[in-house]
Design an enzyme around this catalytic site. Structure first.
Site, PDB file in Angstrom:
ATOM      1  N   THR A   1     -37.336  10.401 -38.455  1.00  0.00           N
ATOM      2  CA  THR A   1     -36.240  10.532 -39.431  1.00  0.00           C
ATOM      3  C   THR A   1     -35.092   9.671 -38.922  1.00  0.00           C
ATOM      4  OG1 THR A   1     -36.803  12.786 -40.074  1.00  0.00           O
ATOM      5  CG2 THR A   1     -34.490  12.170 -40.294  1.00  0.00           C
TER       6      THR A   1
ATOM      7  N   GLY B   1     -37.958  19.501 -46.156  1.00  0.00           N
ATOM      8  CA  GLY B   1     -37.431  19.950 -44.870  1.00  0.00           C
ATOM      9  C   GLY B   1     -35.923  20.072 -44.865  1.00  0.00           C
TER      10      GLY B   1
END
Ligand code: GLY
Length: 308
Positions: A170, A200
């Site tokens: 990420t 998420g």
């Protein structure tokens, strides 16, 4: 370190183990992202522009789990999440499970600036992108040969390792501009083999990112199911008061998270309203790049306290 009145910038490329990666190449990529953001801040540009453009660089880089390079989900597709937060207004824009945009963080910014809403998901988010003039891409265009190979190997139940076992990526950026405004941006392809529709922490305001001019701004990375249970970014930023700088807040936040959730596999970057810069991760690695008070860009795969 505290440098009030000066722009500040830090970016991350994801907390994880990063086993088997070309360290020099990963660090060059986060450096490039920081350089793009820093040029904007140096020229008097906004923290929002800096974090968006820095994140775009990482969204384009297949080494990171965002944009092109996102993990493939269990359905064989890429579904991407992103959040941008404006500390001067407490506004944010978020998108989740988008499949057809090249730069999810830029769509998140359009949600913030061009709609009366804050959060769009799935087909509706892709349709909004088209309505706002963002070119749509085929989902397959967001899939790298490396991720496709890993997906096919998993389908065949081969033992080939995907990045699931090797690290996560990420990406995110946090900036303080010369006007004293803070912003954060975070963009992800989520976790490998995630079920279709799984979302998420990244697009959850307060969990995956947060910005508030009076306190600070943060971007989180790691296993979203751990981060979003704890509202990591909001909790960390809330601690930046009364002499607690960004680094102390980041460390306290992750220590507390680790007490509640063993091995949370999480990381965070933080900038305080006072200009202090912090980074912390519970994983073995988290590539970061930050700009020193002298305007030099520094990088590391592993944060060590003395560095910032
Ligand atoms: N931190 C990214 C995710 O869990 O989706």
């Amino acid at each position: 370190m505290t440098v009030s009145g000066s722009p500040r910038l830090i970016v991350h490329g994801g907390a994880g183990d990063w086993v088997g990666f070309d360290e020099a190449s990963v660090l060059a990529a986060v450096r490039k992202a920081a350089a793009v953001g820093w040029e904007i801040l140096k020229g008097g540009g906004s923290a929002l522009d800096a974090v968006e453009k820095a994140t775009n660089i990482m969204e384009d880089d297949p080494q990171f789990d965002s944009g092109y390079g996102s993990f493939i989900n269990a359905a064989g597709e890429v579904e991407m999440d992103a959040l941008i937060a404006d500390g001067s207004t407490l506004k944010y824009g978020a998108v989740a499970a988008v499949r057809r945009v090249q730069y999810p963080i830029s769509l998140a910014r359009l949600v913030m600036t061009r709609t009366n809403n804050l959060f769009f998901a799935g087909d509706g988010a892709d349709q909004l992108a088209a309505q706002l003039g963002v070119p749509l891409v085929a989902n397959v265009q967001m899939i790298t040969p490396k991720e496709l190979e890993a997906f096919v190997a998993r389908q065949k139940e081969a033992q080939a390792k995907s990045r699931a076992a090797l690290g996560t990526g990420t990406c995110g950026a946090v900036a303080l501009d010369a006007a004293g405004h803070l912003a954060s941006a975070t963009s992800t392809g989520g976790t490998p083999d995630k079920p279709k529709g799984r979302i998420g922490d990244t697009p959850i305001f307060g969990a995956g990112g947060y910005a508030e001019d009076a306190l600070g701004a943060a971007s989180a990375t790691g296993v979203g199911e751990n981060i979003m249970r704890y509202f990591l970014c909001k909790r960390v930023v809330d601690q930046i008061t009364g002499g607690t700088n960004a680094q102390s807040a980041a460390q306290t936040g992750l220590d507390f998270l680790s007490d509640r959730i063993p091995n949370p596999q999480a990381g965070i970057i933080v900038i305080g309203a006072d200009g202090s810069v912090g980074a912390q991760h519970t994983t073995t690695h988290m590539p970061i790049a930050w700009v020193t008070a002298d305007g030099d860009i520094q990088t590391t795969m592993k944060y060590e306290k003395a560095l910032l």
